[in-house]
Scaffold this active site. Structure first.
Site, PDB file in Angstrom:
ATOM      1  N   GLU A  38     -10.581  16.957 -51.052  1.00  0.00           N
ATOM      2  CA  GLU A  38     -11.255  18.178 -50.618  1.00  0.00           C
ATOM      3  C   GLU A  38     -11.683  18.954 -51.877  1.00  0.00           C
ATOM      4  O   GLU A  38     -10.948  18.967 -52.873  1.00  0.00           O
ATOM      5  CB  GLU A  38     -10.213  18.977 -49.814  1.00  0.00           C
ATOM      6  CG  GLU A  38     -10.641  20.316 -49.300  1.00  0.00           C
ATOM      7  CD  GLU A  38      -9.473  21.024 -48.554  1.00  0.00           C
ATOM      8  OE1 GLU A  38      -8.303  20.569 -48.655  1.00  0.00           O
ATOM      9  OE2 GLU A  38      -9.734  22.023 -47.874  1.00  0.00           O
ATOM     10  N   LYS A 109     -15.193  21.608 -42.212  1.00  0.00           N
ATOM     11  CA  LYS A 109     -13.784  21.727 -41.796  1.00  0.00           C
ATOM     12  C   LYS A 109     -13.615  22.716 -40.641  1.00  0.00           C
ATOM     13  O   LYS A 109     -14.009  23.880 -40.732  1.00  0.00           O
ATOM     14  CB  LYS A 109     -12.967  22.182 -43.003  1.00  0.00           C
ATOM     15  CG  LYS A 109     -11.457  22.209 -42.801  1.00  0.00           C
ATOM     16  CD  LYS A 109     -10.788  22.575 -44.137  1.00  0.00           C
ATOM     17  CE  LYS A 109      -9.270  22.507 -44.071  1.00  0.00           C
ATOM     18  NZ  LYS A 109      -8.671  22.835 -45.398  1.00  0.00           N
ATOM     19  N   CYS A 142      -8.167  17.877 -44.734  1.00  0.00           N
ATOM     20  CA  CYS A 142      -6.845  18.441 -44.995  1.00  0.00           C
ATOM     21  C   CYS A 142      -6.156  18.994 -43.737  1.00  0.00           C
ATOM     22  O   CYS A 142      -5.736  18.243 -42.886  1.00  0.00           O
ATOM     23  CB  CYS A 142      -6.928  19.475 -46.121  1.00  0.00           C
ATOM     24  SG  CYS A 142      -5.332  19.661 -46.955  1.00  0.00           S
ATOM     25  N   VAL A 169      -0.804  21.301 -49.877  1.00  0.00           N
ATOM     26  CA  VAL A 169       0.258  22.035 -50.570  1.00  0.00           C
ATOM     27  C   VAL A 169       1.576  21.966 -49.793  1.00  0.00           C
ATOM     28  O   VAL A 169       2.647  22.032 -50.388  1.00  0.00           O
ATOM     29  CB  VAL A 169      -0.140  23.507 -50.852  1.00  0.00           C
ATOM     30  CG1 VAL A 169      -1.246  23.574 -51.884  1.00  0.00           C
ATOM     31  CG2 VAL A 169      -0.568  24.223 -49.582  1.00  0.00           C
TER      32      VAL A 169
HETATM   33  C1  ACM Z   1      -5.480  22.568 -46.850  1.00  0.00           C
HETATM   34  O1  ACM Z   1      -6.041  22.503 -45.762  1.00  0.00           O
HETATM   35  N1  ACM Z   1      -6.170  22.497 -47.970  1.00  0.00           N
HETATM   36  C2  ACM Z   1      -4.027  22.668 -46.943  1.00  0.00           C
END
Ligand code: ACM
Length: 262
Positions: A38, A109, A142, A169
């Site tokens: 990402e 996203k 992510c 994370v």
């Molecule tokens: C994330 O979605 N970058 C944790």
């Protein structure tokens, strides 16, 4: 089909350097498809909407997408990569898929994580599955993993391989993706980054451990938590098309959505 990921350590704001470094590494790989993390070119921890706007690029016209297209044609390789996208004055946390004939598509996203909500708009163009001939590709980014319906939706739409650019994370995703693959019988490639960013009072450390998971939840490869690396493995995408669990159980046909979808 030879598929894999590049696990990177981008330096925040150094777009040209981050992009060139990734391209240099990709040029050395023998692969049909590679997934990058990402926001691989910008880094993650923006501090304002204006900063995100300054670094984000139009897709597909922006320089990073164009550089990936050039490489993709040269290497005959499909690339999925996370980028900050700019459309007028709005920004999206997006991922492009480019291939041997050029630009294929862009996913924005859907589920923004934490402070991302301050810089990015939530995705508005849905989830797509791209048939690239060798396989059918679904893309999520992510934190989308936290919403099992995303992988399910992509699997129901026919995805063989879930390509998953990430900047993880929290520690849970690598284990959770094993379940996502078992319950949908798909392959998944999570491409994460390493390193720490501390552009505010809050330091963010990224967990690396990018991985490739098979349709029965086998970890085909899991990367280190703290090294830049790549891995390419050979997979057979049509294995993802048989959703029979036992002769009497089918992953999709056995669903009881009249009772399980409120
Ligand atoms: C994330 O979605 N970058 C944790």
């Amino acid at each position: 089909m030879k598929v894999g990921f590049l696990q990177t350590f981008p330096i925040f704001g150094e777009k040209e350097e981050n992009t060139q470094k990734a391209i240099h590494h990709l040029k050395q790989l023998d692969a049909d498809l590679v997934v990058l993390p990402e926001l691989f070119n910008t880094g993650y921890q923006f501090t304002s909407r204006e900063e995100a706007r300054t670094m984000a690029e139009p897709i597909p016209g922006g320089q990073t997408t164009q550089a990936l297209i050039t490489l993709s044609k040269e290497k005959q390789m499909y690339i999925i990569a996370g980028l900050a996208e700019r459309e007028q004055d709005r920004c999206y946390n997006s991922a492009v898929i480019v291939g041997t004939k050029g630009f294929i598509g862009c996913y924005r996203k859907l589920h923004l994580f934490y402070h991302e909500k301050q810089w990015f708009e939530p995705g508005n163009n849905g989830l797509q599955v791209y048939d690239i001939g060798l396989a059918r590709i679904g893309i999520m980014i992510c934190f989308d993993w936290f919403f099992p319906e995303v992988t399910r939706y992509l699997a129901l739409k026919g995805a063989d391989i879930i390509c998953h650019p990430a900047n993880l994370v929290l520690p849970y995703c690598p284990q959770a993706m094993i379940t996502r693959c078992i319950e949908n019988r798909v392959f998944a490639i999570t491409s994460n980054r390493i390193g720490t960013e501390k552009r505010t009072d809050e330091a963010l450390s990224f967990i690396g451990t990018s991985q490739i998971v098979g349709t029965k939840g086998e970890i085909l490869y899991r990367a280190s938590p703290d090294r830049e690396e790549s891995m390419i493995v050979e997979i057979d995408p049509p294995k993802a098309r048989n959703k029979q669990v036992t002769p009497m159980n089918h992953l999709f046909d056995d669903r009881r959505i009249e009772f399980t979808f409120p």
